[in-house]
Write a protein that holds these residues in place. Sequence first.
Motif, mmCIF file in Angstrom:
data_model
loop_
_atom_site.group_PDB
_atom_site.id
_atom_site.type_symbol
_atom_site.label_atom_id
_atom_site.label_comp_id
_atom_site.label_asym_id
_atom_site.label_seq_id
_atom_site.Cartn_x
_atom_site.Cartn_y
_atom_site.Cartn_z
ATOM 1 N N MET A 186 -3.564 9.469 -7.311
ATOM 2 C CA MET A 186 -3.731 8.131 -6.794
ATOM 3 C C MET A 186 -3.335 8.133 -5.317
ATOM 4 S SD MET A 186 -2.136 4.506 -8.068
ATOM 5 C CE MET A 186 -0.443 5.016 -8.052
ATOM 6 N N ARG A 187 -4.171 7.572 -4.494
ATOM 7 C CA ARG A 187 -3.958 7.516 -3.049
ATOM 8 C C ARG A 187 -3.448 6.120 -2.666
ATOM 9 N NH1 ARG A 187 -4.394 12.056 -0.633
ATOM 10 N NH2 ARG A 187 -4.660 10.889 1.270
ATOM 11 N N LEU A 188 -2.904 5.996 -1.473
ATOM 12 C CA LEU A 188 -2.425 4.722 -0.950
ATOM 13 C C LEU A 188 -1.461 4.032 -1.924
ATOM 14 C CD1 LEU A 188 -5.874 3.509 0.421
ATOM 15 C CD2 LEU A 188 -4.035 4.569 1.743
ATOM 16 N N ALA A 189 -0.609 4.826 -2.550
ATOM 17 C CA ALA A 189 0.282 4.323 -3.599
ATOM 18 C C ALA A 189 1.263 3.268 -3.080
ATOM 19 C CB ALA A 189 1.045 5.482 -4.238
ATOM 20 N N GLY A 190 1.799 3.457 -1.896
ATOM 21 C CA GLY A 190 2.738 2.490 -1.347
ATOM 22 C C GLY A 190 2.093 1.140 -1.094
ATOM 23 N N GLN A 228 -0.613 0.014 -2.641
ATOM 24 C CA GLN A 228 -0.914 -0.565 -3.950
ATOM 25 C C GLN A 228 0.329 -1.212 -4.557
ATOM 26 O OE1 GLN A 228 -3.539 1.493 -6.759
ATOM 27 N NE2 GLN A 228 -3.729 3.116 -5.215
ATOM 28 N N GLN A 229 1.467 -0.556 -4.441
ATOM 29 C CA GLN A 229 2.705 -1.104 -4.981
ATOM 30 C C GLN A 229 3.064 -2.413 -4.294
ATOM 31 O OE1 GLN A 229 4.347 -0.062 -7.663
ATOM 32 N NE2 GLN A 229 5.726 -1.801 -7.429
ATOM 33 N N HIS A 267 1.762 -9.847 -6.090
ATOM 34 C CA HIS A 267 0.786 -10.448 -7.023
ATOM 35 C C HIS A 267 -0.539 -10.754 -6.334
ATOM 36 C CE1 HIS A 267 4.015 -10.670 -9.912
ATOM 37 N NE2 HIS A 267 4.751 -11.282 -9.012
ATOM 38 N N LEU A 268 -0.951 -9.847 -5.442
ATOM 39 C CA LEU A 268 -2.235 -9.971 -4.761
ATOM 40 C C LEU A 268 -3.252 -9.091 -5.484
ATOM 41 C CD1 LEU A 268 -0.986 -9.720 -1.071
ATOM 42 C CD2 LEU A 268 -1.948 -11.739 -2.177
ATOM 43 N N PRO A 269 -4.242 -9.688 -6.138
ATOM 44 C CA PRO A 269 -5.253 -8.880 -6.816
ATOM 45 C C PRO A 269 -6.037 -8.042 -5.799
ATOM 46 C CG PRO A 269 -5.551 -11.232 -7.285
ATOM 47 C CD PRO A 269 -4.476 -11.106 -6.262
ATOM 48 N N PHE A 270 -6.356 -6.819 -6.186
ATOM 49 C CA PHE A 270 -7.103 -5.937 -5.288
ATOM 50 C C PHE A 270 -7.982 -5.003 -6.114
ATOM 51 C CE2 PHE A 270 -3.169 -3.782 -6.298
ATOM 52 C CZ PHE A 270 -3.537 -2.468 -6.497
ATOM 53 N N ILE A 283 0.099 0.930 8.132
ATOM 54 C CA ILE A 283 -0.564 -0.213 7.504
ATOM 55 C C ILE A 283 0.417 -0.987 6.638
ATOM 56 C CG2 ILE A 283 -2.358 -0.884 5.847
ATOM 57 C CD1 ILE A 283 -4.006 1.530 6.961
ATOM 58 N N LEU A 284 1.247 -0.288 5.904
ATOM 59 C CA LEU A 284 2.256 -0.935 5.077
ATOM 60 C C LEU A 284 3.230 -1.725 5.953
ATOM 61 C CD1 LEU A 284 3.170 -1.340 2.191
ATOM 62 C CD2 LEU A 284 4.434 0.790 2.347
ATOM 63 N N GLY A 285 3.590 -1.188 7.092
ATOM 64 C CA GLY A 285 4.466 -1.901 8.022
ATOM 65 C C GLY A 285 3.850 -3.204 8.500
ATOM 66 N N ILE A 286 2.557 -3.191 8.779
ATOM 67 C CA ILE A 286 1.858 -4.418 9.183
ATOM 68 C C ILE A 286 1.881 -5.434 8.050
ATOM 69 C CG2 ILE A 286 -0.386 -5.404 9.801
ATOM 70 C CD1 ILE A 286 -0.925 -2.660 11.235
#
Length: 80
Positions: A1-5, A7-8, A14-17, A70-73
């Motif tokens: 699984m990529r982009l795990a952080g 996704q978490q 609770h943002l559907p994606f 991206i997670l920081g943003i």
Amino acid sequence: MRLAGIQQFLKERHLPFQYWEEDDCGSIEFDHRGLHYHIWEFPEPERGAQSNVRIAGRSEEFGDNYEEAILGILKTREEF
């Protein structure tokens, strides 16, 4: 699984994606407050990502440590 952080983070908020993976590249798309956001990884050898999480109407490219950037943003934007 990529982009795990990322996704978490979205799950915790609770943002559907939608997530899919192809050729060892992850992609995430989600809608929030009427705006559509995306995060698309680039394959090797130019590993990186493109996203519009900073400004919904404008995509930008991220190089090294792209998931962390991206997670920081996402974490600093109050609406998320």
